[in-house]
Design a protein around this motif. Structure first.
Motif, PDB file in Angstrom:
ATOM      1  N   ARG A  42     -11.969 -16.740   1.415  1.00 44.24           N
ATOM      2  CA  ARG A  42     -12.168 -16.608   2.862  1.00 44.24           C
ATOM      3  C   ARG A  42     -12.593 -15.186   3.242  1.00 44.24           C
ATOM      4  NH1 ARG A  42     -10.526 -21.420   5.354  1.00 44.24           N
ATOM      5  NH2 ARG A  42     -11.614 -20.526   7.125  1.00 44.24           N
ATOM      6  N   GLY A  43     -13.265 -14.522   2.310  1.00 40.06           N
ATOM      7  CA  GLY A  43     -13.721 -13.148   2.555  1.00 40.06           C
ATOM      8  C   GLY A  43     -14.786 -13.049   3.648  1.00 40.06           C
ATOM      9  N   TRP A  44     -15.472 -14.157   3.888  1.00 38.26           N
ATOM     10  CA  TRP A  44     -16.522 -14.129   4.914  1.00 38.26           C
ATOM     11  C   TRP A  44     -15.925 -13.840   6.295  1.00 38.26           C
ATOM     12  CZ3 TRP A  44     -21.271 -12.955   5.052  1.00 38.26           C
ATOM     13  CH2 TRP A  44     -22.094 -13.310   6.122  1.00 38.26           C
ATOM     14  N   ASP A  45     -14.702 -14.335   6.533  1.00 34.63           N
ATOM     15  CA  ASP A  45     -14.041 -14.065   7.814  1.00 34.63           C
ATOM     16  C   ASP A  45     -13.849 -12.562   8.003  1.00 34.63           C
ATOM     17  OD1 ASP A  45     -13.881 -16.768   7.969  1.00 34.63           O
ATOM     18  OD2 ASP A  45     -11.721 -16.898   7.524  1.00 34.63           O
ATOM     19  N   VAL A  46     -13.435 -11.909   6.911  1.00 33.48           N
ATOM     20  CA  VAL A  46     -13.214 -10.461   6.974  1.00 33.48           C
ATOM     21  C   VAL A  46     -14.555  -9.753   7.196  1.00 33.48           C
ATOM     22  CG1 VAL A  46     -12.234  -8.468   5.788  1.00 33.48           C
ATOM     23  CG2 VAL A  46     -11.297 -10.751   5.354  1.00 33.48           C
ATOM     24  N   ALA A  47     -15.568 -10.191   6.437  1.00 32.00           N
ATOM     25  CA  ALA A  47     -16.885  -9.561   6.544  1.00 32.00           C
ATOM     26  C   ALA A  47     -17.446  -9.698   7.949  1.00 32.00           C
ATOM     27  CB  ALA A  47     -17.841 -10.198   5.534  1.00 32.00           C
ATOM     28  N   LYS A  48     -17.285 -10.865   8.529  1.00 29.84           N
ATOM     29  CA  LYS A  48     -17.808 -11.110   9.875  1.00 29.84           C
ATOM     30  C   LYS A  48     -17.110 -10.219  10.896  1.00 29.84           C
ATOM     31  CE  LYS A  48     -17.379 -15.302  10.957  1.00 29.84           C
ATOM     32  NZ  LYS A  48     -17.307 -16.706  11.292  1.00 29.84           N
ATOM     33  N   TYR A  49     -15.802 -10.123  10.731  1.00 30.12           N
ATOM     34  CA  TYR A  49     -15.020  -9.258  11.624  1.00 30.12           C
ATOM     35  C   TYR A  49     -15.547  -7.830  11.551  1.00 30.12           C
ATOM     36  CZ  TYR A  49     -11.057  -6.454  13.229  1.00 30.12           C
ATOM     37  OH  TYR A  49     -10.278  -5.541  13.863  1.00 30.12           O
ATOM     38  N   LEU A  50     -15.820  -7.390  10.321  1.00 25.85           N
ATOM     39  CA  LEU A  50     -16.296  -6.019  10.136  1.00 25.85           C
ATOM     40  C   LEU A  50     -17.706  -5.810  10.649  1.00 25.85           C
ATOM     41  CD1 LEU A  50     -15.016  -4.593   6.794  1.00 25.85           C
ATOM     42  CD2 LEU A  50     -14.458  -3.986   9.134  1.00 25.85           C
ATOM     43  N   LEU A  51     -18.552  -6.827  10.521  1.00 23.87           N
ATOM     44  CA  LEU A  51     -19.912  -6.696  11.041  1.00 23.87           C
ATOM     45  C   LEU A  51     -19.876  -6.484  12.547  1.00 23.87           C
ATOM     46  CD1 LEU A  51     -22.001  -9.307   9.042  1.00 23.87           C
ATOM     47  CD2 LEU A  51     -22.217  -6.818   9.002  1.00 23.87           C
ATOM     48  N   GLY A  52     -18.996  -7.233  13.207  1.00 24.18           N
ATOM     49  CA  GLY A  52     -18.834  -7.045  14.649  1.00 24.18           C
ATOM     50  C   GLY A  52     -18.396  -5.631  14.946  1.00 24.18           C
TER      51      GLY A  52
END
Ligand SMILES: Cc1cc2nc3c(=O)[nH]c(=O)nc-3n(C[C@H](O)[C@H](O)[C@H](O)COP(=O)(O)OP(=O)(O)OC[C@H]3O[C@@H](n4cnc5c(N)ncnc54)[C@H](O)[C@@H]3O)c2cc1C
Lengths: 379, 397
Positions: free
Chosen positions: B242-252
């Motif tokens: 579920r690393g994509w959730d973290v990545a998305k949060y960081l992109l924001g």
């Protein structure tokens, strides 16, 4: 102060939004009066209703019977006027003329403000003399004559000039045409002898006049403020009028944009909704950004003006220019994305294009205000 | 005196006592920025003193909790500190991807053990992190990334290549997106943490058109990444796959940061400065250039108001959650325009690539560097896609 509406302002915005959408909409007003070739170009009934809402006297002090509000609040009403393309004397009477009258003698206030607050009177302002806004140059002359003045000259682009009960006229009482000083503002009643109007309908269906003054006799009481000291009041009027026009422009821009985005979500070609085409999506998203920024510049300028900041004038020109660009983009993209029907009178999008054109010229276009931004910044 | 005013006056005297004059000068060169890390060196004593004073006070990361190396400042206090620092033009004492990116991710998704260890290391400038997201075949379409971690029980074996890893050649550790399930695009990525000195990791700098190379390609060749670094310190953030959730949060988060950088009232309008600069070379502004500068200043000052409104709305929890995309789009496009105008004003002098007058070709190097603003952190076209989809809710976007 945060750059968004506080609770009271948000409440006013709700009220103004539903009021204008119900009472001042395009079918009921702009089309209605236009199709009847109305000589005023607006409805007095709505003006009276706006008075009942308290709108007409928003910028008039409470002592003088108004609400004593500021330009953020006036802008809230103007945005809805813009969104509904409502033909209304609000900007000329309640913003520009009211700003002048707020600087007037108690006698003049007593004569004119109650009619404004009650929605019984309409005022116009006569500033421009040529086809472009150029308030630095005022050639219309008022010469001393007995206890009063004799006014000679001509003004153009006087919105609602022939319908107005009183015109605020900027005239030269001394100095050369381009002098900063030597300007005096006069409150000229509609029945003044020697004043004549050549009324013209404009592209947006508003009525304006070329107004001539041939030896119009005015008594000393007609002077707003001091003789030869009108420039400061004129500047206050221009500040108020320009940021008001910007607020109205934000309404025009967002009205045109919303209508267009709704349309591209419904119209199908090539078996798809045209809003699925990335070529249109990117232009719509760019337009959204521009309109948001124009709105931010406008509220910033309103707050600075209400707060009496030194930076207000610069930011007003930023807002007026930015809104002109953003609203211009909104109406042009609007017509293009509607395709053929965007060119028809039946659809409203073209009406937005017309209103935007007139509003952009009013009190200085994007070129004028960008140039002013440069001058005020020192280059 | 209110508590906040009290805090302001204390902060002011603390800064007065601790921020050396040299640290109140604008950042001019790369080594004016202190990045920390195992191999860090200080440019001078002032930089060292300023960093250490802030580190001891928790001011490298003022709003992080005290137990993680911060000063635990409330938002209003953090704002006062920012204001007071900017009043004296104080430089940031420590810059790092740990502060900007991994830290916020750990604060949101990390375990207590991870926070204790990694946040403290970041706050104290001990470990310098880099970010491993983009791959040669996966830029805008990041989620298509292929770097693969094969599950070996208590560890993964990672193979693949990252690109655009900022300062990878100086970094100690990397936070890295690794595919751990090839069947599920979005739910098959793990946000891993590992040491850049691990066997099998190598980097190669990328030379940019601006002549600098702060970016690298990073190669991973059978790199062993443990699933755990000790009790309650997993080798990944959040949940496996579920690393994509973290990545998305960081992109924001990144877009907010980039969009915030466009603001800054002081530097927004440039026309007057350009006229002065033209005067220095005995030139004057061409009327059409002046006109373009005026139009730019209108847009820049309007955008400054937008930045202020955006921040105010964020703080008040108003405003559209996708608005940072709009800010990023407009702010970066504006910055590119700004540098075009600066080059036009500078004329042939601005072309000098290695001269003393231009500080080693600053105008042209900066101009070229800005071209990446609308590519890095998501391209302008991708921002427009997101606005279309999430704000305008256009179909099929
Ligand atoms: C200076 C610099 C610093 C960077 N720093 C980092 C970093 O620190 N960490 C990191 O992980 N990455 C970093 N990147 C990588 C950056 O995020 C990518 O370059 C970016 O996401 C674009 O990907 P790409 O280069 O593969 O281009 P592509 O995705 O191949 O795009 C090429 C062109 O196609 C357009 N395009 C792509 N998809 C669409 C679409 N759906 N609709 C319309 N147009 C589209 C793009 O807008 C672009 O114009 C950096 C890049 C640069 C240049």
């Amino acid at each position: 102060m945060p750059l968004f509406h506080d609770d009271d302002q948000a409440m006013l915005a709700d009220t103004a939004t539903s009021f204008m959408a119900e009472e001042g909409n395009i079918a009921k007003h702009l089309r209605h009066w236009r199709d009847r070739d109305c000589k005023d170009g607006f409805g007095h009934g709505l003006w009276k209703q706006m008075a009942e809402m308290g709108f007409t006297g928003m910028l008039v002090s409470e002592d003088d019977g108004g609400l004593g509000m500021g330009h953020v609040e006036a802008g809230i009403v103007l945005e809805q006027i813009g969104r509904n393309l409502t033909p209304s004397p609000f900007l000329t009477s309640s913003v520009l003329a009211a700003t002048a009258l707020n600087h007037a003698s108690s006698d003049l206030k007593g004569r004119y403000l109650p009619g404004l607050v009650e929605g019984d009177s309409v005022f116009a302002v006569a500033i421009d003399e040529t086809a472009k806004h150029r308030p630095d140059r005022i050639t219309c002359k008022a010469e001393k004559s007995g206890n009063g003045f004799k006014l000679n000259g001509a003004k153009s682009f006087v919105i609602h000039g022939a319908s107005a009960d009183m015109l605020v006229v900027a005239a030269r009482t001394s100095g050369a045409d381009d002098d900063e000083d030597g300007i005096t503002l006069f409150a000229v009643p509609k029945d003044a002898s020697g004043m004549s109007h050549d009324a013209v309908r404009l592209v947006d269906s508003a009525m304006a006049t070329h107004t001539r003054f041939d030896g119009v006799e005015l008594d000393g009481d007609a002077v707003i403020g001091e003789v030869d000291g009108g420039r400061a009041i004129l500047n206050a009027m221009l500040n108020a009028g320009r940021i008001g026009a910007a607020a109205e422009g934000v309404g025009v821009a967002s009205g045109a944009m919303d209508m267009t985005i709704d349309y591209i979500k419904q119209r199908k070609q090539f078996g798809r909704l045209i809003g699925e085409f990335q070529a249109l999506q990117h232009r719509a998203a760019h337009l959204y950004s521009e309109v948001e920024i124009a709105r931010a510049a406008t509220i910033k300028a309103q707050q600075l003006l209400d707060g009496g900041s030194e930076r207000a004038e610069l930011m007003i020109s930023v807002a007026k220019a930015k809104v002109a660009k953003a609203a211009g983009l909104a109406v042009k993209e609007g017509v293009q994305m509607h395709g053929g029907i965007g060119m028809t009178d039946e659809y409203d999008i073209g009406l937005y294009m017309k209103r935007d054109r007139a509003l952009a010229e009013f009190l200085g276009d994007a070129y004028f205000h960008a140039n002013r931004v440069a001058q005020l910044s020192g280059y | 005196m209110s508590d906040l005013e009290q805090f302001r006056s204390e902060t002011r005297s603390w800064l007065e006592a601790n921020c050396p004059p040299e640290m109140r000068e604008p950042v001019r060169d790369d080594d004016d920025t202190y990045w920390g890390g195992r191999n860090a060196t200080f440019k001078n004593d002032a930089q060292k003193a300023w960093f250490e004073a802030c580190r001891d006070k928790g001011y490298t990361v003022p709003s992080w909790p005290k137990e993680y190396g911060g000063a635990g400042l409330a938002p209003a206090e953090a704002k006062v500190l920012r204001e007071e620092m900017s009043r004296i033009n104080a430089r940031p004492p420590l810059s790092s991807f740990g502060i900007w990116m991994l830290g916020p991710a750990l604060l949101q998704f990390g375990t207590e053990g991870q926070k204790q260890r990694f946040l403290n290391e970041i706050a104290r400038g001990e470990i310098r992190w880099c970010q491993g997201y983009s791959e040669p075949g996966s830029g805008s379409d990041l989620v298509s990334m292929q770097t693969f971690g094969e599950d070996k029980g208590d560890h993964w074996v990672v193979n693949g290549q990252k690109i655009w890893t900022s300062y990878a050649n100086h970094a100690d550790w990397i936070f890295c997106l690794v595919r751990t399930n090839k069947e599920d695009k979005y739910h098959g990525i793990t946000f891993m943490l590992f040491d850049m000195t691990s066997e099998g990791v190598s980097t190669k700098p990328i030379l940019l058109i601006s002549g600098n190379s702060p970016f690298c390609e990073t190669f991973m060749d059978d790199v062993k990444v443990p699933k755990s670094y000790g009790e309650d310190v997993p080798g990944y953030v959040g949940t496996i796959n579920r690393g994509w959730d973290v990545a998305k949060y960081l992109l924001g988060h990144e877009r907010e940061m980039i969009s915030g950088m466009g603001g800054g009232d002081r530097t927004a309008a440039i026309g007057a400065a350009m006229q002065r600069q033209a005067g220095k070379t005995g030139d004057e502004l061409d009327p059409l250039l002046r006109a373009d500068l005026a139009m730019f200043d209108v847009d820049a000052l309007a955008f400054t108001a937008m930045s202020e409104k955006f921040m105010d709305e964020m703080k008040a929890g108003k405003g559209h959650p996708a608005q940072p995309n709009m800010m990023k789009y407009v702010g970066t496009e504006l910055n590119k325009r700004r540098h075009e105008l600066m080059m036009s004003t500078g004329g042939t002098q601005a072309l000098e690539w290695e001269s003393e007058t231009t500080g080693g070709g600053k105008p042209s190097r900066n101009w070229l560097r800005t071209k990446a603003n609308s590519i890095e952190g998501g391209t302008s076209e991708v921002m427009l896609n997101v606005i279309s989809k999430r704000i305008l809710e256009l179909p099929g976007a």
